[in-house]
Design a protein around this motif. Sequence first.
Motif, PDB file in Angstrom:
ATOM      1  N   GLY A   1       0.801  -0.827  -0.138  1.00 31.25           N
ATOM      2  CA  GLY A   1       0.112  -0.442   0.266  1.00 31.25           C
ATOM      3  C   GLY A   1       0.625   1.043  -0.030  1.00 31.25           C
ATOM      4  N   ASN A   2       2.438   1.159   0.266  1.00 34.46           N
ATOM      5  CA  ASN A   2       2.900   2.326   0.143  1.00 34.46           C
ATOM      6  C   ASN A   2       3.921   1.911  -1.413  1.00 34.46           C
ATOM      7  OD1 ASN A   2       3.466   2.268   3.630  1.00 34.46           O
ATOM      8  ND2 ASN A   2       2.492   3.616   2.397  1.00 34.46           N
ATOM      9  N   THR A   3       4.890   3.445  -1.721  1.00 37.74           N
ATOM     10  CA  THR A   3       5.715   2.740  -2.392  1.00 37.74           C
ATOM     11  C   THR A   3       6.697   2.460  -1.315  1.00 37.74           C
ATOM     12  OG1 THR A   3       6.644   5.720  -2.121  1.00 37.74           O
ATOM     13  CG2 THR A   3       4.800   5.136  -4.069  1.00 37.74           C
ATOM     14  N   PRO A   4       8.029   1.799  -2.094  1.00 44.80           N
ATOM     15  CA  PRO A   4       9.093   1.946  -0.968  1.00 44.80           C
ATOM     16  C   PRO A   4       9.781   3.190  -0.431  1.00 44.80           C
ATOM     17  CG  PRO A   4       9.100   0.903  -3.680  1.00 44.80           C
ATOM     18  CD  PRO A   4       7.904   2.107  -3.687  1.00 44.80           C
ATOM     19  N   VAL A   5       9.055   4.569  -1.448  1.00 44.71           N
ATOM     20  CA  VAL A   5      10.053   5.653  -0.908  1.00 44.71           C
ATOM     21  C   VAL A   5       9.017   5.841   1.308  1.00 44.71           C
ATOM     22  CG1 VAL A   5      10.550   8.111  -1.162  1.00 44.71           C
ATOM     23  CG2 VAL A   5      11.066   6.595  -2.503  1.00 44.71           C
ATOM     24  N   GLU A   6       8.138   5.473   0.580  1.00 41.32           N
ATOM     25  CA  GLU A   6       7.402   5.773   1.451  1.00 41.32           C
ATOM     26  C   GLU A   6       7.397   4.952   2.837  1.00 41.32           C
ATOM     27  OE1 GLU A   6       3.392   7.599  -0.934  1.00 41.32           O
ATOM     28  OE2 GLU A   6       3.544   6.071  -0.960  1.00 41.32           O
TER      29      GLU A   6
END
Length: 330
Positions: free
Chosen positions: A264-269
């Motif tokens: 549910g998140n990007t890798p950065v998030e």
Amino acid sequence: MKHLTIIVPNGQSNLSTIASIAGACDVFSRANMYWKDAGKGELFNIELAGISEKADYYGGLITLTPQVHISEIAKTDLIVIPATTIRSYEDAVHGNKLFIDWIGQQYKNGAEIASICSGAFMLASTGLLDGKSCSTHWCVADVFRNSFPNVHLEADKLITDGHGIYTNGGGYSFLNLLIYLVEKYYDRQAAIFCAKVFQIEIDRQSQSAFTIFTGQKLHGDEMIKEAQTYIEDKLDEKISIENLSSRFAVGRRNFDRRFIKATGNTPVEYTQRVKIESAKKALETTRKTINEVMYEVGYSDVKAFREVFKKITGISPLEYKAKYNKDGVV
């Protein structure tokens, strides 16, 4: 006079269910009294509705007797769904079909609906949240996403409001939702009055500062689980997502796509959330300065650290430390 229905589930409940039912009844009753004293008359007829003659909670310690069976309510204006122990679509539909069908029909007839905490599971099971936003307790966010992939979960939000449907975060934050609804249906002064009487912080919008991020692991993508573990083991490093995707011999675009689908998140998030969660614990439990904590979680720029911290928690590192570390020295 409008009609307010507070649902009394039988089973799949705990003491939070009782609290949210009693709280909703109490707050709206007090708002009614406020309007009556102001010469406007009571706005809502409040009824507790269920599908059985009585509902036992906490091993029979507490028993609630619904005033009416839901089938007796042909039309209502607002439905409040309390917190429950439901944790999946299967749990929600088991034994709750009458509730689910009735809620769906009432919404079609013009009723608005408010779910409290994990009551979002019952609401989502009606299909009314498909394509819409909602919130629920942060601790069941992953399970909710897996159970209802067509719902846009905004777990950082304390309250969502759209299309006549209201949802709120977790625990006793339902009191904030009730004050919000009082302002919506009565007026601002009634909301302020109730907030003062019940000593509820008015206009709170986020549950971010209360969230404990544990990482979304309830998925079957083993490569992404390995990537998550790598991120969590390298807190003090500045992680390059390009390098991380290369470790698994996957192109960056495909890596991002799989990561978002799984977590549910990007890798950065995800990296930011893991680092900030570690920073929060350090600020809560140690006497380290903001800079010391910042370096420990791989940040070297104070401005960048402060901006990411506030984006995730809703408050600055300094405010967070002052709030949660009584003995901390900044």
